[in-house]
Design an enzyme around this catalytic site. Structure first.
Site, PDB file in Angstrom:
ATOM      1  N   ASN A   1       0.878  -1.173   0.000  1.00  0.00           N
ATOM      2  CA  ASN A   1       0.000   0.000   0.000  1.00  0.00           C
ATOM      3  C   ASN A   1       0.912   1.218   0.000  1.00  0.00           C
ATOM      4  O   ASN A   1       1.490   1.568   1.021  1.00  0.00           O
ATOM      5  CB  ASN A   1      -0.883  -0.047   1.260  1.00  0.00           C
ATOM      6  CG  ASN A   1      -1.707   1.218   1.424  1.00  0.00           C
ATOM      7  OD1 ASN A   1      -1.795   2.039   0.510  1.00  0.00           O
ATOM      8  ND2 ASN A   1      -2.313   1.388   2.600  1.00  0.00           N
TER       9      ASN A   1
ATOM     10  N   LYS B   1       0.276   4.292  -0.304  1.00  0.00           N
ATOM     11  CA  LYS B   1      -0.326   5.494   0.285  1.00  0.00           C
ATOM     12  C   LYS B   1      -0.013   6.730  -0.568  1.00  0.00           C
ATOM     13  O   LYS B   1       0.141   6.595  -1.771  1.00  0.00           O
ATOM     14  CB  LYS B   1       0.133   5.668   1.731  1.00  0.00           C
ATOM     15  CG  LYS B   1      -0.088   4.406   2.555  1.00  0.00           C
ATOM     16  CD  LYS B   1       0.047   4.660   4.002  1.00  0.00           C
ATOM     17  CE  LYS B   1      -0.143   3.334   4.742  1.00  0.00           C
ATOM     18  NZ  LYS B   1      -0.039   3.495   6.165  1.00  0.00           N
TER      19      LYS B   1
ATOM     20  N   HIS C   1      -9.574   1.300   4.558  1.00  0.00           N
ATOM     21  CA  HIS C   1      -8.330   1.515   5.315  1.00  0.00           C
ATOM     22  C   HIS C   1      -8.613   2.469   6.469  1.00  0.00           C
ATOM     23  O   HIS C   1      -9.376   3.429   6.324  1.00  0.00           O
ATOM     24  CB  HIS C   1      -7.246   2.081   4.390  1.00  0.00           C
ATOM     25  CG  HIS C   1      -5.891   2.015   5.013  1.00  0.00           C
ATOM     26  ND1 HIS C   1      -5.463   2.921   5.951  1.00  0.00           N
ATOM     27  CD2 HIS C   1      -4.886   1.111   4.861  1.00  0.00           C
ATOM     28  CE1 HIS C   1      -4.235   2.595   6.355  1.00  0.00           C
ATOM     29  NE2 HIS C   1      -3.869   1.493   5.690  1.00  0.00           N
TER      30      HIS C   1
ATOM     31  N   GLU D   1      -6.993   4.813   7.698  1.00  0.00           N
ATOM     32  CA  GLU D   1      -6.710   6.232   7.445  1.00  0.00           C
ATOM     33  C   GLU D   1      -7.875   6.894   6.709  1.00  0.00           C
ATOM     34  O   GLU D   1      -8.185   8.058   6.931  1.00  0.00           O
ATOM     35  CB  GLU D   1      -5.403   6.371   6.641  1.00  0.00           C
ATOM     36  CG  GLU D   1      -4.195   6.099   7.528  1.00  0.00           C
ATOM     37  CD  GLU D   1      -2.973   5.571   6.782  1.00  0.00           C
ATOM     38  OE1 GLU D   1      -2.935   5.660   5.544  1.00  0.00           O
ATOM     39  OE2 GLU D   1      -2.069   5.046   7.469  1.00  0.00           O
TER      40      GLU D   1
ATOM     41  N   GLU E   1      -5.854  -4.956  10.231  1.00  0.00           N
ATOM     42  CA  GLU E   1      -4.798  -3.992  10.530  1.00  0.00           C
ATOM     43  C   GLU E   1      -5.115  -3.268  11.826  1.00  0.00           C
ATOM     44  O   GLU E   1      -5.930  -2.334  11.826  1.00  0.00           O
ATOM     45  CB  GLU E   1      -4.684  -2.960   9.408  1.00  0.00           C
ATOM     46  CG  GLU E   1      -4.347  -3.550   8.061  1.00  0.00           C
ATOM     47  CD  GLU E   1      -3.781  -2.493   7.122  1.00  0.00           C
ATOM     48  OE1 GLU E   1      -2.700  -2.731   6.604  1.00  0.00           O
ATOM     49  OE2 GLU E   1      -4.402  -1.440   6.959  1.00  0.00           O
TER      50      GLU E   1
ATOM     51  N   GLY F   1       2.132   2.032  10.841  1.00  0.00           N
ATOM     52  CA  GLY F   1       3.127   3.100  10.713  1.00  0.00           C
ATOM     53  C   GLY F   1       3.751   3.518  12.030  1.00  0.00           C
ATOM     54  O   GLY F   1       4.402   4.551  12.095  1.00  0.00           O
TER      55      GLY F   1
ATOM     56  N   SER G   1       3.104  -2.358  10.463  1.00  0.00           N
ATOM     57  CA  SER G   1       4.545  -2.441  10.704  1.00  0.00           C
ATOM     58  C   SER G   1       5.123  -3.823  10.402  1.00  0.00           C
ATOM     59  O   SER G   1       5.975  -4.330  11.143  1.00  0.00           O
ATOM     60  CB  SER G   1       4.871  -2.021  12.144  1.00  0.00           C
ATOM     61  OG  SER G   1       4.385  -0.710  12.363  1.00  0.00           O
TER      62      SER G   1
HETATM   63  C1  PEP Z   1      -1.009   0.094   6.072  1.00  0.00           C
HETATM   64  O1  PEP Z   1      -1.222   1.283   6.201  1.00  0.00           O
HETATM   65  O2  PEP Z   1      -1.740  -0.613   5.377  1.00  0.00           O
HETATM   66  C2  PEP Z   1       0.158  -0.476   6.752  1.00  0.00           C
HETATM   67  C3  PEP Z   1       0.160  -1.751   7.046  1.00  0.00           C
HETATM   68  O3  PEP Z   1       1.169   0.395   7.004  1.00  0.00           O
HETATM   69  P1  PEP Z   1       2.568   0.035   7.675  1.00  0.00           P
HETATM   70  O4  PEP Z   1       3.017  -1.260   7.080  1.00  0.00           O
HETATM   71  O5  PEP Z   1       3.438   1.173   7.284  1.00  0.00           O
HETATM   72  O6  PEP Z   1       2.302  -0.066   9.129  1.00  0.00           O
END
Ligand code: PEP
Length: 641
Positions: free
Chosen positions: A397, A399, A484, A486, A556, A562, A602
């Site tokens: 992803n 972003k 997601h 966000e 998630e 993040g 992460s």
């Molecule tokens: C995400 O936003 O889908 C995600 C998993 O981000 P990160 O791997 O950076 O935590």
């Protein structure tokens, strides 16, 4: 269920349009007469010139046939279903008016092949309109039977067939199929006799009146034993005089062998004299009803040959018998017999030259698609359900990172890397919208799937700045991330909005990676199960089993995204197992077992092997670590350990 209904409706419409277009195109003059009848009912018959009504006849019948073919092959589904729906609305209203006001007794929907009453036609149109509305509402539910790349062949071939082979040829010679009561093989003598005896018969308007003696000679003409030539011209003033030599030659031939020859027309003496002056015609003229003559033969002039009162031959003025063909008396020549081509042989001809090529094209197309699918599945574990029960996926992803050039460079690097060292799992990269079309050009999507990070909750229209699912699909992307955290948090995407997005994405054949997960407070309050359940129920548990099977779930935990904080493999496994259990409750164990559930938050090359080793974790949705080819590859390789 919905798809089945849409496809049944589409087939009903396709058959109706193909048949109706075909029987009209096979008799363009008949259709022109019908258009003329309609214009007459509106008082416009004398205003519109003949060439326009004839062109309208060819265009209308060919368009109907063409639309039917498009529906059958599911070509340009949205546009075609819209046109068909609009046409059906217009036709239904028109036929309602016909049924109520009754200005014309037969609407002419199926030419002369099937004559319906005006009310029957109206109800037929109500049914077709209902089918057209359903198909128009869900056009993409129409299953394709030929791939898009080959649709142009079907369209061009069908257009050529209906315009040139059917309508053009029928106009130049005569209709290949004759549904009128004067077709070859008709015993006119018997039919006319039945009418005289008071039985119902289509020959009530058939009469032959000699212009010389002003007496009805129908009986005499029909009772003649042996051969009789009838030249037919509804209007001598409008008749094509280019073949007058051939007509005179037939007359001379008839005189030579003692066959009666009559010229039937509805024209008055002035028209007859004019024709005689132009062509030098010496044959006798008789008066007949104009409409009857137009029904007898679709050519002005045309020629009929009767034998013992039976119509055995019909010729258009463009295809009259040659001198060579008339070198022998009719009794001894082929001309004097019923032609060898009958309805069955004509149908066979159409099957061989129109239906068979399309069937062969479709079979070849399907075989090609099938072999491509097999090749793809061999290379791509993403689709290999047999080897691995559940699809294992690592999805990136990106972003809101990377400009177009950097994004293309990263995608190219990944493409080359994974082509050289094939992954053991499905790989997907989800990029900003602006990257999609460029990356789709070179990405080997047998190895790396391409997806968007979002799509609009509206189909199309005035939603400035939004990008629809259809637009995403049109770039060549196959996936879309929805839900997601966000987007839920910063753009206030509610379960209802997400539900719409999921439906639109699926409608456009996009595979949805649907994200769920709890916040830190919710985890601390022990509410994670409740939260993920509500998120599934709010946006994807409304789907049918078939559609749910196409969804990939990404769990998630928001607190791990993040932040560098990863859920432990045990924590992740626990909630993945729970998610699978609620899917099982809703859709059954088999669906739950087949659902891919990714972990995100992460995830890195260092922790991926431990996470992916858990039975209910089927891969990862990777944010930060998907922005460098080497990091992302490190996670993908976790499936090789
Ligand atoms: C995400 O936003 O889908 C995600 C998993 O981000 P990160 O791997 O950076 O935590």
């Amino acid at each position: 269920m919905r798809k089945a209904v849409v496809n049944v409706c589409r087939l009903i419409l396709a058959v109706a349009f193909i048949l109706s277009g075909f029987v009209k195109a096979v008799d363009p003059l008949g259709t022109q007469y019908k258009i003329h009848d309609y214009l007459g009912a509106w008082g416009l018959a004398s205003v519109v010139p003949d060439f326009m009504t004839l062109s309208a006849s060819v265009v209308q019948s060919s368009a109907e046939f063409f639309l039917g073919i498009c529906l059958l092959f599911a070509i340009r589904r949205r546009l075609v279903s819209l046109i068909v729906m609009i046409l059906m609305v217009v036709m239904t209203l028109l036929t309602l008016w016909l049924a109520v006001a009754n200005p014309i007794s037969d609407c002419g929907c199926f030419g002369d092949a099937l004559v319906l009453t005006n009310w029957q036609t109206f109800w037929k149109n109500v049914v077709l309109l209902a089918a057209a509305v359903i198909v128009w509402r869900y056009p993409l539910d129409m299953g394709r039977i030929i791939s898009r790349s080959n649709q142009w062949i079907v369209m061009n071939y069908s257009a050529f067939f209906i315009l040139v082979i059917i309508a053009g040829r029928s106009l130049y010679t005569l209709p290949q199929f004759d549904f009128r009561p004067y077709h070859i093989g008709t015993n006119l003598r018997e039919g006319w006799q039945r009418m005289i005896d008071g039985e119902e018969s289509p020959y009530a308007e058939f009469f032959i009146e000699s212009t010389e003696e002003s007496e009805d000679i129908t009986q005499q003409v029909l009772d003649n034993e042996g051969y009789t030539f009838l030249m037919v011209s509804p209007h001598l003033e409008q008749a094509d005089d280019s073949q007058f030599d051939a007509l005179n030659r037939i007359y001379e031939y008839s005189q030579e062998h003692g066959y009666p020859f009559y010229s039937l027309t509805a024209s008055g003496q002035r028209g007859i004299t004019r024709w005689q002056d132009i062509t030098g015609a010496e044959y006798p003229f008789c008066l007949t009803d104009e409409t009857t003559l137009k029904t007898v033969i679709r050519s002005n002039p045309g020629m009929l040959l009767l034998k013992d009162g039976v119509i055995i031959r019909k010729w258009s003025h463009n295809a009259l018998p040659t001198a060579e063909e008339m070198s022998q008396p009719l009794e001894e020549s082929e001309l004097g017999q019923l032609p060898s081509d009958n309805v069955a042989s004509k149908i066979l001809w159409i099957l061989t030259w129109f239906v068979l090529p399309l069937v062969l094209l479709t079979v070849a197309d399907r075989l090609w698609a099938w072999s491509r699918w097999i090749r793809k599945n061999k290379n791509n574990p993403l689709n290999n359900e047999q080897k691995i029960m559940r699809k294992k996926i690592v999805a990136g992803n990106w972003k809101m990172n990377m400009n177009l050039q950097d994004g293309i460079a990263l995608a190219k690097e990944l493409n080359e890397t994974l082509k050289a060292d094939k992954p053991n799992c499905g790989v997907v990269i989800c990029t900003p919208f602006i990257h999609l079309a460029s990356i789709a050009q070179f990405l080997d999507q047998d190895i790396i799937g391409l997806g968007a990070e979002n799509c609009a909750d509206k189909e199309k229209g005035a939603f400035t700045g939004e990008v629809s699912a259809e637009m995403v699909k049109s770039t060549g992307a196959q996936y879309v991330i929805l839900g997601h955290s966000e987007r839920r948090e910063y753009y206030k995407e509610t379960p209802e909005i997400l539900k719409e997005k999921v439906l639109l994405a699926q409608k456009n054949d996009l595979k949805v990676i649907f994200c769920i997960g709890e916040s830190l407070e919710e985890r601390e309050a022990g509410k994670q199960n409740e939260v993920v359940k509500a998120e599934l129920e709010g946006s994807v548990f409304n789907l049918s089993e078939e559609d749910f099977r196409k969804i990939v779930i990404a769990y998630e935990p928001i607190w791990a995204i993040g932040t560098g904080k990863t859920a432990t493999a045990e924590q992740a496994e626990e909630i993945h197992a729970y998610i699978r259990s609620i899917i099982a409750e809703k859709y059954g164990q088999a669906v739950a077992d087949d659902t891919t559930i990714l972990y995100g938050g992460s995830c890195k090359a260092s922790n991926a092997p431990e996470l992916f080793a858990k039975p209910d974790i089927d891969g990862g949705l990777i944010g930060g670590a998907s922005l460098k080819a080497a990091d992302f590859k490190g996670i993908i390789d976790a499936w090789k350990k």
